[in-house]
Design a protein around this motif. Sequence first.
Motif, PDB file in Angstrom:
ATOM      1  N   ARG A 236       0.838  -1.209   0.000  1.00  0.00           N
ATOM      2  CA  ARG A 236       0.000   0.000   0.000  1.00  0.00           C
ATOM      3  C   ARG A 236       0.871   1.257   0.000  1.00  0.00           C
ATOM      4  O   ARG A 236       0.570   2.236  -0.687  1.00  0.00           O
ATOM      5  N   LYS A 237       1.953   1.237   0.766  1.00  0.00           N
ATOM      6  CA  LYS A 237       2.863   2.378   0.840  1.00  0.00           C
ATOM      7  C   LYS A 237       3.535   2.619  -0.511  1.00  0.00           C
ATOM      8  O   LYS A 237       3.598   3.752  -1.002  1.00  0.00           O
ATOM      9  N   MET A 238       4.039   1.545  -1.147  1.00  0.00           N
ATOM     10  CA  MET A 238       4.710   1.674  -2.442  1.00  0.00           C
ATOM     11  C   MET A 238       3.731   2.139  -3.512  1.00  0.00           C
ATOM     12  O   MET A 238       4.067   2.967  -4.365  1.00  0.00           O
ATOM     13  N   ALA A 239       2.511   1.600  -3.474  1.00  0.00           N
ATOM     14  CA  ALA A 239       1.511   1.975  -4.470  1.00  0.00           C
ATOM     15  C   ALA A 239       1.144   3.449  -4.354  1.00  0.00           C
ATOM     16  O   ALA A 239       0.967   4.139  -5.365  1.00  0.00           O
ATOM     17  N   MET A 240       1.070   3.942  -3.130  1.00  0.00           N
ATOM     18  CA  MET A 240       0.728   5.347  -2.924  1.00  0.00           C
ATOM     19  C   MET A 240       1.880   6.257  -3.359  1.00  0.00           C
ATOM     20  O   MET A 240       1.674   7.261  -4.051  1.00  0.00           O
ATOM     21  N   GLU A 241       3.100   5.912  -2.992  1.00  0.00           N
ATOM     22  CA  GLU A 241       4.259   6.763  -3.291  1.00  0.00           C
ATOM     23  C   GLU A 241       4.609   6.774  -4.774  1.00  0.00           C
ATOM     24  O   GLU A 241       5.190   7.746  -5.268  1.00  0.00           O
ATOM     25  N   ASN A 242       4.277   5.700  -5.495  1.00  0.00           N
ATOM     26  CA  ASN A 242       4.680   5.579  -6.890  1.00  0.00           C
ATOM     27  C   ASN A 242       3.526   5.686  -7.876  1.00  0.00           C
ATOM     28  O   ASN A 242       3.659   5.276  -9.031  1.00  0.00           O
ATOM     29  N   HIS A 243       2.420   6.230  -7.437  1.00  0.00           N
ATOM     30  CA  HIS A 243       1.271   6.364  -8.342  1.00  0.00           C
ATOM     31  C   HIS A 243       1.635   7.289  -9.506  1.00  0.00           C
ATOM     32  O   HIS A 243       2.246   8.352  -9.301  1.00  0.00           O
ATOM     33  N   PRO A 244       1.303   6.918 -10.734  1.00  0.00           N
ATOM     34  CA  PRO A 244       1.659   7.725 -11.913  1.00  0.00           C
ATOM     35  C   PRO A 244       1.176   9.171 -11.868  1.00  0.00           C
ATOM     36  O   PRO A 244       1.810  10.056 -12.441  1.00  0.00           O
ATOM     37  N   ASP A 245       0.090   9.425 -11.176  1.00  0.00           N
ATOM     38  CA  ASP A 245      -0.441  10.785 -11.110  1.00  0.00           C
ATOM     39  C   ASP A 245       0.536  11.758 -10.439  1.00  0.00           C
ATOM     40  O   ASP A 245       0.477  12.961 -10.668  1.00  0.00           O
ATOM     41  N   LYS A 246       1.444  11.226  -9.624  1.00  0.00           N
ATOM     42  CA  LYS A 246       2.385  12.082  -8.913  1.00  0.00           C
ATOM     43  C   LYS A 246       3.405  12.727  -9.841  1.00  0.00           C
ATOM     44  O   LYS A 246       4.064  13.712  -9.468  1.00  0.00           O
ATOM     45  N   VAL A 247       3.602  12.152 -11.035  1.00  0.00           N
ATOM     46  CA  VAL A 247       4.537  12.758 -12.000  1.00  0.00           C
ATOM     47  C   VAL A 247       3.807  13.184 -13.267  1.00  0.00           C
ATOM     48  O   VAL A 247       4.430  13.442 -14.291  1.00  0.00           O
ATOM     49  N   GLY A 248       2.503  13.261 -13.204  1.00  0.00           N
ATOM     50  CA  GLY A 248       1.716  13.653 -14.373  1.00  0.00           C
ATOM     51  C   GLY A 248       2.067  15.037 -14.890  1.00  0.00           C
ATOM     52  O   GLY A 248       1.957  15.305 -16.089  1.00  0.00           O
ATOM     53  N   HIS A 249       2.550  15.932 -13.998  1.00  0.00           N
ATOM     54  CA  HIS A 249       2.895  17.294 -14.411  1.00  0.00           C
ATOM     55  C   HIS A 249       4.146  17.342 -15.287  1.00  0.00           C
ATOM     56  O   HIS A 249       4.439  18.368 -15.891  1.00  0.00           O
ATOM     57  N   LEU A 250       4.876  16.223 -15.380  1.00  0.00           N
ATOM     58  CA  LEU A 250       6.095  16.185 -16.190  1.00  0.00           C
ATOM     59  C   LEU A 250       5.829  15.754 -17.630  1.00  0.00           C
ATOM     60  O   LEU A 250       6.749  15.726 -18.445  1.00  0.00           O
ATOM     61  N   GLY A 251       4.604  15.385 -17.945  1.00  0.00           N
ATOM     62  CA  GLY A 251       4.274  15.010 -19.312  1.00  0.00           C
ATOM     63  C   GLY A 251       3.724  13.591 -19.397  1.00  0.00           C
ATOM     64  O   GLY A 251       3.979  12.741 -18.535  1.00  0.00           O
TER      65      GLY A 251
END
Length: 250
Positions: free
Chosen positions: A207-222
């Motif tokens: 659960r921790k890894m899934a939350m920290e690495n969700h694709p939406d967290k880098v969506g602002h990069l393209g």
Amino acid sequence: MAKYGKWIGAGLGFALGGPLGALLGLFIGSAIDNVQIIATTQSPGNPYRYENPSSRSGRGDFMFSLTVLATAVMKADGRIMRSELEFVKEFLKRNFGVESTREAMGMIKELCNRDIPLAEVCTQIRYNMDSSSRTQLLYFLFGIAKADGEVSAPEIRLLENISDLLGMDRSTFTSIKSMYYNDLDSAYQILGVTSSASDEEIKKAYRKMAMENHPDKVGHLGEDIRKAAEEKFTQINVAYEKIKKQRGIN
């Protein structure tokens, strides 16, 4: 002089200053074509932090940081082979498209003959790029290191050093490293646990890894970088499913 304006001007902020800015100046000089530069100022409390109107690092910052660090990784074993450059070219093309690859390869070829102040560059990135973006940066660097089929011992040592300089914790480094090996031990390492962990500890780690690495967290990069993050996210899920199957976890 090659014009890099269209690519490097996309979201440039902190990379316009410090050691990254000095390297960037090798390519653009005063011949910036159609780029609106956002003025950046050093934070008085930290010479490596740069303040600009955006609270997030931009795509241009990410791409140039990746280009500089990728060159350092390729130079880790003492020489850069033409075949290695071709592998990296294909890797970049697959992840970022033809135009970005052309410009990045031009920069890489120039940087091959330059000294890269690795500690200073990584420190600048550390203080100006969010954790999720730095994690994705490290993930790409591992992909580039393995572009020629294997990650050599000098490359591993350098990647570990880069990870430390970027302020990444050891479990993040081990997790990403393990994504390039396919066995049950690697599955545990991807989740940042050992095989002796309880089922509940494994569920919590997932659960921790899934939350920290969700694709939406880098969506602002393209979108392309977000898609690569989806690949990493998928590997986390695959590792979890592999462990669940082996343990009979529901």
